[in-house]
Design an enzyme around this catalytic site. Structure first.
Site, mmCIF file in Angstrom:
data_model
loop_
_atom_site.group_PDB
_atom_site.id
_atom_site.type_symbol
_atom_site.label_atom_id
_atom_site.label_comp_id
_atom_site.label_asym_id
_atom_site.label_seq_id
_atom_site.Cartn_x
_atom_site.Cartn_y
_atom_site.Cartn_z
ATOM 1 N N ILE A 1 22.445 2.531 14.177
ATOM 2 C CA ILE A 1 21.474 1.176 13.540
ATOM 3 C C ILE A 1 20.130 1.801 13.338
ATOM 4 C CG2 ILE A 1 22.884 -0.406 14.639
ATOM 5 C CD1 ILE A 1 21.260 -0.639 16.846
ATOM 6 N N ASN B 1 -10.688 -0.174 0.127
ATOM 7 C CA ASN B 1 -11.735 -0.393 1.114
ATOM 8 C C ASN B 1 -11.308 -0.385 2.561
ATOM 9 O OD1 ASN B 1 -10.207 -2.588 -0.218
ATOM 10 N ND2 ASN B 1 -11.115 -3.936 1.352
ATOM 11 N N TYR B 2 -10.122 -0.339 2.666
ATOM 12 C CA TYR B 2 -9.625 -0.454 4.218
ATOM 13 C C TYR B 2 -8.946 0.942 4.633
ATOM 14 C CZ TYR B 2 -9.404 -5.259 5.977
ATOM 15 O OH TYR B 2 -10.103 -6.482 6.427
ATOM 16 N N ASP C 1 0.731 -1.212 -0.034
ATOM 17 C CA ASP C 1 0.102 -0.095 -0.111
ATOM 18 C C ASP C 1 0.689 1.315 0.099
ATOM 19 O OD1 ASP C 1 -2.241 -1.485 -0.083
ATOM 20 O OD2 ASP C 1 -2.677 -1.098 2.042
#
Length: 675
Positions: A611, A402-403, A315
């Site tokens: 890191i 849709n989400y 997405d």
């Protein structure tokens, strides 16, 4: 001037009392306009197919950011742009101040940049005048004027050569309900070429009736009594006003300072989060998080049939998590005490568009304590002490088809950063002939949630990029393993066993690929160069949640090759300015040759250095009828909690609100008496 701890002097610039622009500020509307002018005045504008797919800040080097102060001039403002022209992908670095293109590179690889809204809308209109599709609609008894179509990424499935920028177009029937996703036109496969903007493949394999609209509506105005349960209204009140301040994009609250920016791909970007440590001998600011954001979302569906197998979406990389951010509704998406920020981005033609209320910032208090204790053993007295759990939340919502995904960054006065990923919205639904579960005798790859409606099994993997600088950039990743030990004769008691901690510092990337739950461990990020008075290394602890699923796809499956990093919840890599996106810079039709798992194969050193943690919040979603017609919010996340970062609980000497209010009340009463 504020006192700063010696190893952390570079973070003194974080004072938000100044409105001076910050190097991490997102591109302004004026800058976006300048970028468009620079590009459209260049040789690229000769092409009639020129389109903008990403324009964002070209991040200054980390050393530049850490050495900058608010009294210094801004570093050169540069932008990174990805364009399409003449079926090629162009990468540009633009000097905004000098109004010039610094570099121009044509990406030679097989993958493609993310979609933009305009081409998605244009692709969705192609079937409306396509005769085979009109016939397919007629066969299903629907009206073409009720049909809604939109485009979806098709992924990569082993094709050796693919010179078309392809997308699937899926169609639904609206008209009787706003929930058109519940009424799919099943059995039809449409593939379009996004560069030529034409249908290149069409197949109507099987005709299934469109599910009925009855029972699918979710709009409040269309609901009928009897209405569902709810409690009485709860009002958020801050009688003393808001406790945070915003200067530009710098936010200060309680003991926290941080920078908030909008990015077209990531959405919310939290930078330079530092905390004021009053517990140390030399009080001052200590850094925690250099940069954090959503790097990728991988959502594979579990139906291998012709119309569904390719539904394995990324997405952020394919659509843009920021591009699809929804304007937040005051008092609905955010409480009444929230402040809001807007976001700006470049549209397909480069013009500047605004997403209003893309972020909300608010203080949260639900009546919970951050700590408490009641003591009854002291003679003649009962002591109860507690401190209120008030936190600051930064929220955004991205609606990807849709989400709807809700991302919260919650800062607590204890020093904890709690990150939540919530998902709600509408399930991906498949038309079926079934109306009862007793009719299902084969693998339907989902659950029956409505008449003629299957909700397909799927996963959600939300991967966060977390560049932690715990008390400075030089950090190490430590696994504090809990080891069971048998009691021996040195302890002549009835106990037969106990557990102890065996610390293991990760030397290379291979040592820090973690599947949570495989061993009993605490996961720590420590700075061995900064110690407490007792000698403990300043650190933070990563605390996961129950949303810790990993991918169950086989390693040789094409979607899994592209998202190989989802086999582990946690990866640790050395900081690299170019490594931002877990699925690679180009996710659409990517082949897994440029992603987090591939970078980590170099097995670089990660001890006592700068890191980055990559943490994935994962859900296996078996849908249920309660998820239909619209799914309640499902939330998972993780916490970054101090671990020997402070000399003691930083809230011990914080006065509780009831004492502060009591003191204020006494003062006011005294003043009234004097009058």
């Amino acid at each position: 001037m504020k006192l700063c701890l010696l190893p952390l002097f570079l973070f003194c610039f974080l004072s938000s009392s100044s409105s001076h622009p910050h190097p991490f500020d997102p591109l302004t509307p004026s800058e976006l306009s300048t970028i468009r002018s620079i590009i459209t005045s260049s040789h690229l504008n000769v092409s009639s197919s020129l389109s903008f797919h990403y324009v964002g800040l070209d991040d200054p080097d980390k050393s530049t950011i850490l050495s900058w102060s608010s009294s210094s001039p801004l570093p050169p403002r540069r932008a990174f742009a990805i364009l399409r022209a003449d079926r090629q992908t162009h990468e540009l670095i633009i000097d905004i101040t000098k109004a010039s293109i610094i570099s121009h590179h044509i990406y030679p690889g097989p993958a493609y940049p993310s979609f933009n809204n305009e081409e998605e809308a244009q692709a969705g209109l192609l079937p409306m005048n396509y005769k085979p599709f009109l016939e397919s609609v007629r066969k299903r008894g629907a009206k073409i004027e009720d049909v809604v179509c939109t485009s979806y990424a098709r992924g990569w499935f082993g094709e050796e050569k693919q010179n078309r920028r392809r997308a699937a177009v899926l169609c639904f029937v609206a008209g009787e309900t706003a929930n058109f996703y519940a009424r799919p036109i099943e059995g039809v496969t449409i593939t379009v070429d996004l560069d030529d903007m034409e249908i290149v493949e069409y197949r109507d394999r099987v005709v299934l009736s469109v599910p009925a609209a009855e029972g699918t509506e979710y709009m409040a105005a269309r609901q009928r009594s009897p209405f569902g349960p709810r409690g009485n209204r709860v009002v958020v009140v801050q009688p003393e006003g808001k406790g945070f301040s915003i200067h530009g994009h710098m936010i200060r609250w309680a003991n926290w300072d941080f920078h908030l920016a909008f990015d077209l791909r990531a959405g919310a970007v939290i930078s330079l989060a530092s905390i004021n440590d009053t517990s140390a001998t030399m009080a001052g600011r200590k850094s925690v998080l250099y940069r954090g954001f959503v790097s990728e979302l991988f959502i594979p569906y579990m139906d291998p049939c012709e119309e569904w197998y390719f539904k394995t979406y990324m997405d952020a990389g394919e659509y843009g998590f920021g591009l699809l951010a929804s304007p937040l509704e005051p008092t609905v998406d955010c409480p009444p005490n929230a402040e809001f920020m807007d976001g700006y981005y470049a549209a397909q033609n480069g013009e500047t568009l605004r997403i209003s209320n893309v972020f909300c910032i608010f203080e949260r208090y639900a009546g919970d304590p951050s700590w408490r204790h009641t003591e009854t053993l002291l003679p003649g007295e009962i002591i109860t002490e507690s401190r209120e759990e008030v936190s600051l939340v930064v929220r955004m919502v991205s609606t990807v088809g849709n989400y709807d995904y809700m991302i919260d960054w919650e800062f607590k006065t204890t020093g904890t950063i709690k990150v939540s990923a919530g998902l709600t919205g509408i399930l991906a639904l498949k038309a079926s002939t079934h109306t009862h579960t007793n009719q299902i005798n084969t693998d339907e790859h989902g659950e029956l949630v409505g008449r003629n409606t299957i909700a397909v099994y799927h996963d959600h993997f939300v991967t966060f990029h977390l560049d932690l600088d715990v008390a400075g950039p030089a950090n190490s990743f430590v696994k504090a393993n809990l080891k069971t030990v048998r009691s021996n004769s040195a302890h002549p008691t009835p106990r037969k066993s106990y557990w102890t901690v065996v610390r293991e510092t990760a030397k290379t990337e291979a040592d820090a690929r973690i599947q949570l739950g495989s061993t009993a461990s605490e996961l720590l990020i420590v700075n061995n160069g900064v110690r407490t008075a007792l000698g403990n290394a300043a650190g933070y602890r990563l605390v996961g949640s129950n949303a810790a699923a990993t991918s169950l796809l086989s390693d040789d499956d094409y979607p899994q090759i592209r998202a190989a990093y989802t086999k582990k919840q946690l990866w640790v890599t050395p900081y690299n300015r170019e490594e931002k996106w877990a699925a690679g810079l180009y996710a659409d039709q990517s082949r897994g040759d440029d992603n987090l798992a591939q970078w980590s194969m170099r097995n670089r050193s990660i001890e006592n250095t700068d890191i980055v943690l990559w943490y994935t919040v994962g859900f296996h979603h078996i849908p249920s009828q309660e998820d239909f017609p619209l799914m309640p919010m499902l939330t998972g996340g993780f916490e970054l909690r101090p671990f020997n970062f402070f000399e003691r609980n930083p809230l011990i000497n914080t006065e509780p609100f009831n004492k502060v209010l009591s003191a204020q009340s006494t003062t006011q009463t005294s003043k009234m008496a004097q009058v």
